[in-house]
Design a protein around this motif. Structure first.
Motif, PDB file in Angstrom:
ATOM      1  N   LEU A  27     -20.914  -7.221  24.838  1.00  0.00           N
ATOM      2  CA  LEU A  27     -20.134  -6.122  25.411  1.00  0.00           C
ATOM      3  C   LEU A  27     -20.687  -4.760  25.020  1.00  0.00           C
ATOM      4  O   LEU A  27     -20.362  -3.754  25.653  1.00  0.00           O
ATOM      5  CB  LEU A  27     -18.663  -6.251  25.014  1.00  0.00           C
ATOM      6  N   GLY A  30     -22.210  -3.279  27.918  1.00  0.00           N
ATOM      7  CA  GLY A  30     -21.334  -2.835  28.994  1.00  0.00           C
ATOM      8  C   GLY A  30     -20.265  -3.869  29.312  1.00  0.00           C
ATOM      9  O   GLY A  30     -20.373  -5.033  28.929  1.00  0.00           O
ATOM     10  N   PRO A  31     -19.225  -3.436  30.022  1.00  0.00           N
ATOM     11  CA  PRO A  31     -18.123  -4.340  30.384  1.00  0.00           C
ATOM     12  C   PRO A  31     -18.602  -5.476  31.284  1.00  0.00           C
ATOM     13  O   PRO A  31     -19.581  -5.333  32.019  1.00  0.00           O
ATOM     14  CB  PRO A  31     -17.154  -3.444  31.158  1.00  0.00           C
ATOM     15  N   THR A  63      -9.036  -5.705  27.527  1.00  0.00           N
ATOM     16  CA  THR A  63      -9.206  -6.446  28.771  1.00  0.00           C
ATOM     17  C   THR A  63      -8.311  -5.829  29.822  1.00  0.00           C
ATOM     18  O   THR A  63      -7.255  -5.268  29.520  1.00  0.00           O
ATOM     19  CB  THR A  63      -8.879  -7.949  28.618  1.00  0.00           C
ATOM     20  N   THR A  71     -11.590  -8.366  33.117  1.00  0.00           N
ATOM     21  CA  THR A  71     -12.791  -7.715  32.598  1.00  0.00           C
ATOM     22  C   THR A  71     -12.590  -7.346  31.138  1.00  0.00           C
ATOM     23  O   THR A  71     -11.519  -6.876  30.753  1.00  0.00           O
ATOM     24  CB  THR A  71     -13.112  -6.450  33.428  1.00  0.00           C
ATOM     25  N   CYS A  72     -13.626  -7.557  30.346  1.00  0.00           N
ATOM     26  CA  CYS A  72     -13.615  -7.209  28.916  1.00  0.00           C
ATOM     27  C   CYS A  72     -14.488  -5.988  28.697  1.00  0.00           C
ATOM     28  O   CYS A  72     -15.550  -5.855  29.301  1.00  0.00           O
ATOM     29  CB  CYS A  72     -14.173  -8.351  28.075  1.00  0.00           C
ATOM     30  N   GLU A  73     -14.030  -5.130  27.803  1.00  0.00           N
ATOM     31  CA  GLU A  73     -14.778  -3.924  27.462  1.00  0.00           C
ATOM     32  C   GLU A  73     -14.681  -3.698  25.960  1.00  0.00           C
ATOM     33  O   GLU A  73     -13.611  -3.872  25.366  1.00  0.00           O
ATOM     34  CB  GLU A  73     -14.189  -2.737  28.216  1.00  0.00           C
TER      35      GLU A  73
END
Length: 109
Positions: A27, A30-31, A63, A71-73
């Motif tokens: 991560l 990037g996401p 998320t 989406t995870c960031e």
């Protein structure tokens, strides 16, 4: 102080697993979606989601869901806890080694 210690403990627990460190590392670029992220790790999706939840619970990732895609960031600000703690440890050990050097120099004279 106790809250800071508890937060720091949680971050270190979350980073104490190689899969979770791998997620954080990925991560850092990037996401990405949970599905794409999970493909990089050799485990079932439910097992992978436990790692995601641990990271999210401890504030290391965020998320969000849009439709069917989660989406995870990376939460870079949370990593600042570790950076601050390490900086403090460096300062403490630098002071100790400086005092040791001073002591040894005095002994030589």
């Amino acid at each position: 102080m106790a809250q800071y210690a508890a937060q720091l403990d949680g971050v270190f627990v979350a980073l104490g697993d190689s899969t979770r460190r791998g997620i954080v590392r990925r991560l850092g670029r990037g996401p990405t979606s949970v599905g794409d992220l999970a493909r990089e790790f050799p485990m079932t999706l439910p097992s992978f989601m436990k790692h995601v939840r641990t990271l999210e619970t401890n504030g290391l990732i965020k998320t969000s869901k849009s439709g069917r895609v989660r989406t995870c960031e990376l939460n870079r600000a949370r990593l600042a806890l570790v950076d601050d703690w390490l900086a403090e440890q460096r300062r403490i050990w630098d002071e100790r080694t400086d005092r040791l050097e001073d002591f040894l120099n005095q002994e030589e004279q």
